[in-house]
Each structure stands twice: as structure tokens, then as C-alpha cells.
Write an enzyme that holds these catalytic residues in place. Sequence first.
Site, mmCIF file in Angstrom:
data_model
loop_
_atom_site.group_PDB
_atom_site.id
_atom_site.type_symbol
_atom_site.label_atom_id
_atom_site.label_comp_id
_atom_site.label_asym_id
_atom_site.label_seq_id
_atom_site.Cartn_x
_atom_site.Cartn_y
_atom_site.Cartn_z
ATOM 1 N N ASP A 251 0.841 -1.185 0.000
ATOM 2 C CA ASP A 251 0.000 0.000 0.000
ATOM 3 C C ASP A 251 0.890 1.254 0.000
ATOM 4 O OD1 ASP A 251 -2.980 0.987 0.498
ATOM 5 O OD2 ASP A 251 -1.785 2.011 2.003
ATOM 6 N N TYR B 85 -1.836 11.512 2.580
ATOM 7 C CA TYR B 85 -2.694 11.728 1.413
ATOM 8 C C TYR B 85 -2.777 13.205 1.050
ATOM 9 C CZ TYR B 85 -4.315 6.902 1.704
ATOM 10 O OH TYR B 85 -4.382 5.539 1.700
ATOM 11 N N HIS C 78 -6.972 -6.507 -1.215
ATOM 12 C CA HIS C 78 -5.873 -5.558 -1.023
ATOM 13 C C HIS C 78 -4.955 -5.973 0.125
ATOM 14 C CE1 HIS C 78 -3.963 -1.591 -1.132
ATOM 15 N NE2 HIS C 78 -4.112 -1.507 0.177
#
Length: 290
Positions: A110, A213, A270
Site C-alpha cells: 500500500d 494523502y 488488497h
Amino acid sequence: MADLPDLGVPLRSQFVDGVGGRLHVVEAGPEDGPLVLLLHGFPEFWYGWRHQIPALARAGWRVWALDGRGYNQSDAPAGVAAYDIDRLADDVEALIDAAGVERAHVVGHDWGALVAWWLALRAPERIDRLAILNVPHPTAFLQFLPQSPVQLARSWYVAFFQLPTLPEIALRQAGTWALRRSSAPGTFSDADLARYQTAWDRPGRAHGMISWYRALARRVPSLQIDDPTVRVPTLILWGEDDAFLDARLAARSAAFCPDVRLHTLPGVSHWIQHEAADTVNRQLLAFLDE
């Protein structure tokens, strides 16, 4: 310092000076073994590698599993600029330096995989072998995104994370629900999720985690680099049932790696290193032993 869980191998905890703050690292394996750095993603911390640490340590690798800046016991600097991807890559180089070596094997999942990609592009001389789990090469992603309305829809949370305050509240209140909803049943136990919740609830950590982010959104134009070729041996492992990232991104990422091994896992989400731990461990050990 938090009590370390029993993973079946001796664990050691230490703090290393990063760029602008201390980084927490959990170590396992022989101190004179070849170094493997494990870089977790969002919203995990070093514990996200609990299935890989024992396998690597027993095979003779010197394992360092990082709490990324802003996560768990690592410092959480103030300000979004502190979480720029170059600062995150600087932290990985600081770990390599602190270990007293010139190069390391780097394994990322990730967000940790994005940092690993970036370091491989920026400073390939610091990496022996690169292993990537379920995150695309940045150029592959930027090329694919405008072509795929489905991927744009899947990436909705990145836009949500640009809002003030609300993402931090959502993480602390619904993070465990999101992990369970996006993974196969039984992937995360109640005890696992309690550890995550404790990490998220540390002062300033939710803000630090979300800031990765926010900083990335400011850097998107400069992520399209002139030479996107990855010049280190690369392993890409990809769970095909990823709720966040299109499985076609795996092959598109491999195209930027002249020396690559690509393995996709049908029916795996994921959270590949949790759901397919035995397969991931076999692939990692075989790749690192080449």
C-alpha cells in the site's frame, strides 16, 4: 514503549533518528543478517507484517519493520509538508544508514509500496531488491487513472481525505469497520483491530496518517517523472480482488521494471500479506534468496 506481541520469534524495539523526528522500528532475526525493511501502508503500522516477520527472521534475515512517520510510536510532525513523499523516502534512507549498511532489500505494501517505488526511482543504489504488494508504480497509476472511470470512483477516499478534521474522525470511529469490510472474513481478529485502534488513538497520529494523502495531492504533477524505469530487481505481488485498485495496474507497473517477477493472486483482496500470508512468504523468500 508498548508491549510487543508474541510472534514466535524474539522481537526488539528501538527508535531511530529520521528526518525531523524519531522513527519506531521493530526488529527480528540475526543482527548480522542481510537487512530487509518492511514498509506498511494505511491504516496499519509495523504490526501489519506480523505474518512475514517470523518467516523472514527464521530464514536468517535481519528484519526491520517500521512505523511510518505519523503512525503509532513514530513521531508525528506538524504540518502537511512534513509528509511529502521525498521526506518519507528520506526516512527509509535514514533507516538504512542507522543499520550501518549501504543497501537493503525493501518490501512495501500500500502506501509503503509507493514510498518503496519512489525510493527505487530516486536512489536505486540504496536498494538490493524491491518487493511491491498491491500498489502501482506512480507513472502507471497516473497514466491509467484518466482512462478508467471505475478507478476514479474507487479512489473517492483520496478526495475525502483532503477535507479538514472529518477524515481523522472517520478513521478513529470507523477504521476497524473499513478494514473488515474490505477484507475476507477472519482476516483481522478482534485483538488485531484493538491494536490498530490503540495506534490510531495516539495523540496526533490520525492527523499524521491522513497527512500522507494530503501531501500527495500537492505533489501529483511532479510524480510524472522523466525516466520511470525501475532499475533494481523487482517482485510484484497483487491480490486481484482489491477494492481500491484495479488489478490491471499490476501488469502496467511491471512494464516499467526490466527485471521483474509478477504474481497475481485471484480471490485475494488488497490485504494480501494477511489473507495469503503463506504464499506471500514463499514468494518473498524465494525472491530475496535469488
